[in-house]
Write a protein that holds these residues in place. Structure first.
Motif, PDB file in Angstrom:
ATOM      1  N   ILE A  43       0.793  -1.158  -0.120  1.00  0.00           N
ATOM      2  CA  ILE A  43       0.136  -0.066   0.101  1.00  0.00           C
ATOM      3  C   ILE A  43       0.939   1.180   0.053  1.00  0.00           C
ATOM      4  O   ILE A  43       0.588   2.398  -0.659  1.00  0.00           O
ATOM      5  N   LYS A  44       1.887   1.310   0.679  1.00  0.00           N
ATOM      6  CA  LYS A  44       2.855   2.451   0.731  1.00  0.00           C
ATOM      7  C   LYS A  44       3.372   2.814  -0.819  1.00  0.00           C
ATOM      8  O   LYS A  44       3.698   3.787  -1.042  1.00  0.00           O
TER       9      LYS A  44
ATOM     10  N   GLN B 258      -4.671  -2.424  -8.403  1.00  0.00           N
ATOM     11  CA  GLN B 258      -4.108  -3.493  -9.250  1.00  0.00           C
ATOM     12  C   GLN B 258      -2.656  -3.412  -9.052  1.00  0.00           C
ATOM     13  O   GLN B 258      -1.864  -4.291  -8.999  1.00  0.00           O
ATOM     14  N   GLN B 259      -1.863  -2.213  -8.462  1.00  0.00           N
ATOM     15  CA  GLN B 259      -0.515  -2.125  -8.109  1.00  0.00           C
ATOM     16  C   GLN B 259      -0.355  -3.007  -6.823  1.00  0.00           C
ATOM     17  O   GLN B 259       0.707  -3.946  -6.628  1.00  0.00           O
TER      18      GLN B 259
ATOM     19  N   GLU C 206       1.371 -10.631  -5.585  1.00  0.00           N
ATOM     20  CA  GLU C 206       1.676 -11.855  -6.637  1.00  0.00           C
ATOM     21  C   GLU C 206       2.954 -12.111  -6.693  1.00  0.00           C
ATOM     22  O   GLU C 206       3.698 -13.325  -6.584  1.00  0.00           O
ATOM     23  N   GLN C 207       3.891 -11.031  -6.735  1.00  0.00           N
ATOM     24  CA  GLN C 207       5.439 -11.089  -6.868  1.00  0.00           C
ATOM     25  C   GLN C 207       5.899 -11.857  -5.644  1.00  0.00           C
ATOM     26  O   GLN C 207       7.189 -12.004  -5.766  1.00  0.00           O
TER      27      GLN C 207
ATOM     28  N   ASP D 219     -11.180  -1.525   2.763  1.00  0.00           N
ATOM     29  CA  ASP D 219     -10.209  -1.220   3.633  1.00  0.00           C
ATOM     30  C   ASP D 219      -8.818  -0.728   2.718  1.00  0.00           C
ATOM     31  O   ASP D 219      -8.151   0.329   3.026  1.00  0.00           O
ATOM     32  N   ILE D 220      -8.661  -1.468   1.943  1.00  0.00           N
ATOM     33  CA  ILE D 220      -7.315  -1.358   1.083  1.00  0.00           C
ATOM     34  C   ILE D 220      -7.565  -0.072   0.156  1.00  0.00           C
ATOM     35  O   ILE D 220      -6.532   0.846   0.189  1.00  0.00           O
TER      36      ILE D 220
END
Length: 296
Positions: free
Chosen positions: A196-197, A203-204, A210-211, A243-244
């Motif tokens: 998040i930071k 999507q990012q 996923e990485q 929340d995200i």
């Protein structure tokens, strides 16, 4: 390994899905769906033929017990990324035979279908719960039996271990497993905090997670599955989709505030530097004038 089990009414429906995929709007799209699934039949038992022939054969045997409204057994066995290529064809066939023994359909009709349309190697087993003697294989405690079967197979074939649901474990096992789950949650939460930071949109965040080796399901909500197939909903972590999105906005506001504070600080520093420069120049000018006066 993740094992799933269910019962159903229609051999036609489940076999169509396994052989053809989800029904599409056109023949062209249906062909694309078929190519994507990469269907491979790896075993037959007490039956044989095309999809339609299998349907007819199983329906005929199911008629031996017309009172049973759900004659279909459908199993899926999905393997972890790290287990890719570990099992040969005979290993898979042997595994299904052990499954048939566990669920009491070893002498019944069944077909085993492998799919390659996901990141995880997996296979399906469709079995007739009705035997040639008209008796029905029980589906009682099927979820518990499947969890037991999966854990035993993992040990036997040295596969990636997956956590069983708490309700199928002994009290002391539940405590140990809860600690493992908490550790997994904390690790994932730390990844989400960092994501998040470093992100400006969901999507990012998804790409970042996923990485790190997780599967991310993103729709009306969000869920995460780690390399051991342990799945968490975002809401279980305090990171539901809403929340995200809220935290992303807060982070962006915070970053803008920090940028504004930095800019304001820079302007103040420039003003102070300019003032000091002006004071130095004034002092130099006074010194110059004083020296000129003495010289005369």
């Amino acid at each position: 390994m993740i094992g799933k089990v269910g019962t159903g009414k229609s051999f036609r429906g489940v076999l169509h899905y396994l052989f053809e995929g989800r029904r599409q709007e056109s023949k062209e799209l249906q062909m694309q769906e078929l190519e994507k699934k990469q269907v491979e039949v790896i075993a037959y038992n007490q039956c044989f033929g095309t999809r339609l022939e299998l349907v007819r054969e199983m329906i005929e045997v199911a008629k031996l017990n017309p009172d049973q409204s759900k004659p279909v057994f459908h199993f899926s066995l999905s393997f972890a990324h790290r287990d890719a290529g570990k099992l040969g064809l005979q290993d898979k066939i042997d595994m299904v035979e052990k499954l048939a023994e566990k669920f009491d359909f070893k002498d019944h009709q069944y077909v085993v279908v492998a799919h390659k349309d996901t990141n995880h190697e997996h296979m399906h087993v469709v079995a007739n719960r009705i035997g040639f003697d008209g008796k029905t294989a029980s589906d009682s405690n099927s979820y518990k039996h499947m969890a037991e079967f999966a854990r035993k197979v993992e040990m036997e074939y040295k596969l990636e271990r997956v956590l069983s649901p708490n309700k199928f474990l002994k009290p002391e096992q539940r405590v140990a497993q809860s600690q493992r789950v908490d550790n997994r949650k904390e690790t994932l939460k730390k990844h989400l905090q960092t994501a998040i930071k470093q992100s400006t949109n969901v999507q990012q965040v998804k790409k970042y997670i996923e990485q790190r080796g997780y599967e991310v399901e993103l729709g009306r909500g969000i869920a995460f599955t780690d390399a051991q197939h342990v799945r968490f909903k975002g809401s279980q972590l305090g990171y539901a989709l809403m929340d995200i999105e809220k935290k992303l906005k807060q982070e962006q506001l915070l970053q803008r505030q920090q940028e504004q504070n930095t800019l304001a600080q820079l302007l103040r520093q420039q003003q102070e530097d300019l003032k000091k420069q002006q004071e130095r120049e004034k002092e130099q000018e006074q010194v110059h004038r004083y020296s000129q006066g003495i010289g005369r």
